[in-house]
Motif scaffolding. Sequence first.
Motif, PDB file in Angstrom:
ATOM      1  N   SER A  12       0.817  -1.212   0.000  1.00 54.35           N
ATOM      2  CA  SER A  12       0.000   0.000   0.000  1.00 54.35           C
ATOM      3  C   SER A  12       0.844   1.251   0.000  1.00 54.35           C
ATOM      4  O   SER A  12       1.925   1.299   0.565  1.00 54.35           O
ATOM      5  CB  SER A  12      -0.958   0.009   1.188  1.00 54.35           C
ATOM      6  OG  SER A  12      -0.251  -0.066   2.403  1.00 54.35           O
ATOM      7  N   ALA A  14      -0.016   5.757  -0.085  1.00 56.76           N
ATOM      8  CA  ALA A  14      -1.061   6.684   0.341  1.00 56.76           C
ATOM      9  C   ALA A  14      -0.971   7.963  -0.482  1.00 56.76           C
ATOM     10  O   ALA A  14       0.106   8.372  -0.899  1.00 56.76           O
ATOM     11  CB  ALA A  14      -0.912   7.014   1.827  1.00 56.76           C
ATOM     12  N   ILE A  45      -5.702   5.334   1.035  1.00 53.62           N
ATOM     13  CA  ILE A  45      -4.832   4.183   0.838  1.00 53.62           C
ATOM     14  C   ILE A  45      -5.069   3.647  -0.582  1.00 53.62           C
ATOM     15  O   ILE A  45      -6.212   3.408  -0.984  1.00 53.62           O
ATOM     16  CB  ILE A  45      -5.113   3.088   1.889  1.00 53.62           C
ATOM     17  CG1 ILE A  45      -4.927   3.659   3.312  1.00 53.62           C
ATOM     18  CG2 ILE A  45      -4.230   1.859   1.657  1.00 53.62           C
ATOM     19  CD1 ILE A  45      -3.537   4.224   3.590  1.00 53.62           C
ATOM     20  N   ALA A  66       2.842   3.768   2.041  1.00 51.14           N
ATOM     21  CA  ALA A  66       1.817   4.362   2.919  1.00 51.14           C
ATOM     22  C   ALA A  66       2.454   4.989   4.147  1.00 51.14           C
ATOM     23  O   ALA A  66       1.914   4.956   5.233  1.00 51.14           O
ATOM     24  CB  ALA A  66       0.750   3.339   3.295  1.00 51.14           C
TER      25      ALA A  66
END
Length: 107
Positions: A12, A14, A45, A66
């Motif tokens: 992930s 962001a 996200i 992230a």
Amino acid sequence: MLPPALPASVGSDAVAVPASYGFRVLARLPRSGCVFADPDRWWWIVPAGSDHELSWPYPAHYAPGAHVPENPGRRMIHCPEGSSPYTPPIPLYLVVCQLTGTAPAWT
């Protein structure tokens, strides 16, 4: 950062926008994943690598891995209905471009 019930299976990243854009971005997206907010920024996200061949417009901030800077006032304000923590990056990108008056640019 992410709830245990929402695994980030592909990694992930962001995307942050100033808090003043937050509600407008959220309202324009057909679907949102996990969204975190603090007094300064809202963070979406997205799957890892969502910056590949995309130039996220200022004042958006792309955070690989992230990595969201620590802020004691940050909390999750939106939890997705499904089992994925991700916001689809292309619709998010297009909404951010629209709100910033920036023409989308990718190769």
